[in-house]
Design an enzyme around this catalytic site. Structure first.
Site, PDB file in Angstrom:
ATOM      1  N   SER A 192       0.816  -1.215   0.000  1.00  0.00           N
ATOM      2  CA  SER A 192       0.000   0.000   0.000  1.00  0.00           C
ATOM      3  C   SER A 192       0.847   1.261   0.000  1.00  0.00           C
ATOM      4  CB  SER A 192      -0.899  -0.008   1.237  1.00  0.00           C
ATOM      5  OG  SER A 192      -1.511   1.251   1.440  1.00  0.00           O
ATOM      6  N   GLU A 242       0.213   3.633   1.772  1.00  0.00           N
ATOM      7  CA  GLU A 242       0.258   4.066   3.175  1.00  0.00           C
ATOM      8  C   GLU A 242       1.617   3.739   3.810  1.00  0.00           C
ATOM      9  OE1 GLU A 242      -1.947   5.669   5.160  1.00  0.00           O
ATOM     10  OE2 GLU A 242      -3.429   5.948   3.563  1.00  0.00           O
ATOM     11  N   TYR A 287      -1.836   0.285  10.152  1.00  0.00           N
ATOM     12  CA  TYR A 287      -2.041  -0.378   8.861  1.00  0.00           C
ATOM     13  C   TYR A 287      -0.798  -0.246   7.991  1.00  0.00           C
ATOM     14  CZ  TYR A 287      -3.864  -1.134   4.132  1.00  0.00           C
ATOM     15  OH  TYR A 287      -4.054  -1.571   2.842  1.00  0.00           O
TER      16      TYR A 287
END
Length: 328
Positions: free
Chosen positions: A129, A131, A153
């Site tokens: 991701s 992120e 996450y």
């Protein structure tokens, strides 16, 4: 000729359902690893894959248990494994960081280990991701950009990325990570800001609501369509050598832009209906996440095909139809 077999974790979600449809079109036998509880409530929990349910096989399994994962992988003997399942809604992670990190990291490790022991020739895809970049070190981000995650996450995805890399280098497995930037669709969960916006634009148009409360309207993301992104996943596992790729569009838009586009699709002015509420701001906001997908373009031949405005309009019109049908 035997069909290729693909196993998908997270098959009931946005990405998993689109990927399952793509693989069926390409002639695969598709297996989905799901919890037993999912099979007991198909109308709600399997809503995204109901149209293809007769063409796939669901395998009961528990990603938090290595014996369960191993049993499923050994039974199916897949040619390709796509590990998409994860606790992925970022704001939940600040409330329950322990379960997010524990679940996401262990499940990835279990799947990799099960493949290594039961079917080492299988090709593995890990859903990484954007992120992971968090406090970005450079704009745009590339495959070589350092990670600095700002959420549990993101941290769990960094761990999964390095686990995948380690199995590729230490155990010579065909293991790839796709560093995917924000991708949406009408199948996105209502807890995500994009679906919150499109569903409320539809509700307001139908007179079912008069406003929507959001957090930081100036947060910027690189949004694409999930259909384009799952195609990239498949392309990664068709290469001669395993590698990691950033998958994103070249368009960067703010939450404000998303609001403007969504409300305009139903003939409304977002400024009349969007209210900023500080409680929806992230505890630690990421910087501008915008990637450089040149490597994917050159090595995979991948290009996004659905532009931002078409994505937002599709989501709004889907929600408008969904709500209208319930009112009849």
């Amino acid at each position: 000729m035997n069909k290729k077999k693909a196993m998908i974790t997270g098959i009931t979600g946005q990405d998993g359902s689109y990927l399952a449809e793509l693989l069926l079109e390409k002639g695969y036998q598709v297996y989905g690893l799901v919890r037993q509880v999912v099979l007991e409530d198909p109308q709600h929990r399997l809503k995204h894959i109901l149209p293809i349910l007769d063409h796939i096989e669901l395998v009961p399994g528990f990603l938090e248990s290595f014996p369960s994962v191993y049993k499923a992988v050994a039974a199916v003997q897949p040619d390709e494994v796509y590990h998409l399942a994860a606790q992925s809604f970022v704001s939940y992670n600040f409330e329950d960081e322990f379960s997010t990190i524990d679940s996401n990291i262990h499940s990835t490790h279990y799947v990799l280990s099960a493949i290594r022991e039961a079917v080492p020739q299988a090709r593995f895809y890990f859903a990484a991701s954007s992120e992971m970049f968090g406090t970005v070190q450079e704009v745009p981000q590339r495959e070589t950009t350092a990670f600095h995650p700002r959420s549990a996450y993101g941290i769990s995805k960094v761990a999964g990325f390095y686990l995948t890399q380690n199995y590729r280098e230490s155990h010579h497995m065909f293991a790839c990570s796709g560093i995917l930037y924000n991708h949406e669709s009408p199948r996105r969960g209502f807890e995500f800001v994009t679906r919150k916006i499109t569903s409320h634009a539809a509700k307001i148009k139908l007179g079912l609501a008069d406003r929507v409360e959001l957090g930081n309207l100036d947060a910027k993301r690189n949004w694409g369509h999930a259909k384009d992104y799952v195609r990239a996943m498949w392309m990664m596992l068709q290469q001669d050598k395993p590698d990691d790729y950033i998958i994103c569009t070249t368009e960067v838009h703010s939450v404000r832009d998303f609001c403007q586009q969504a409300f305009a699709a139903v003939g409304l002015d977002y400024e009349q209906h969007v209210v900023v509420n500080p409680k929806f701001f992230r505890p630690a906001e990421t910087h501008i996440l915008t990637g450089d997908s040149a490597k994917a373009t050159h090595q995979l031949g991948w290009q996004p095909t659905i532009p931002f405005n078409a994505l937002v309009e599709e989501m709004v019109l889907h929600d408008l139809h969904l709500l209208s049908s319930k009112m009849q």
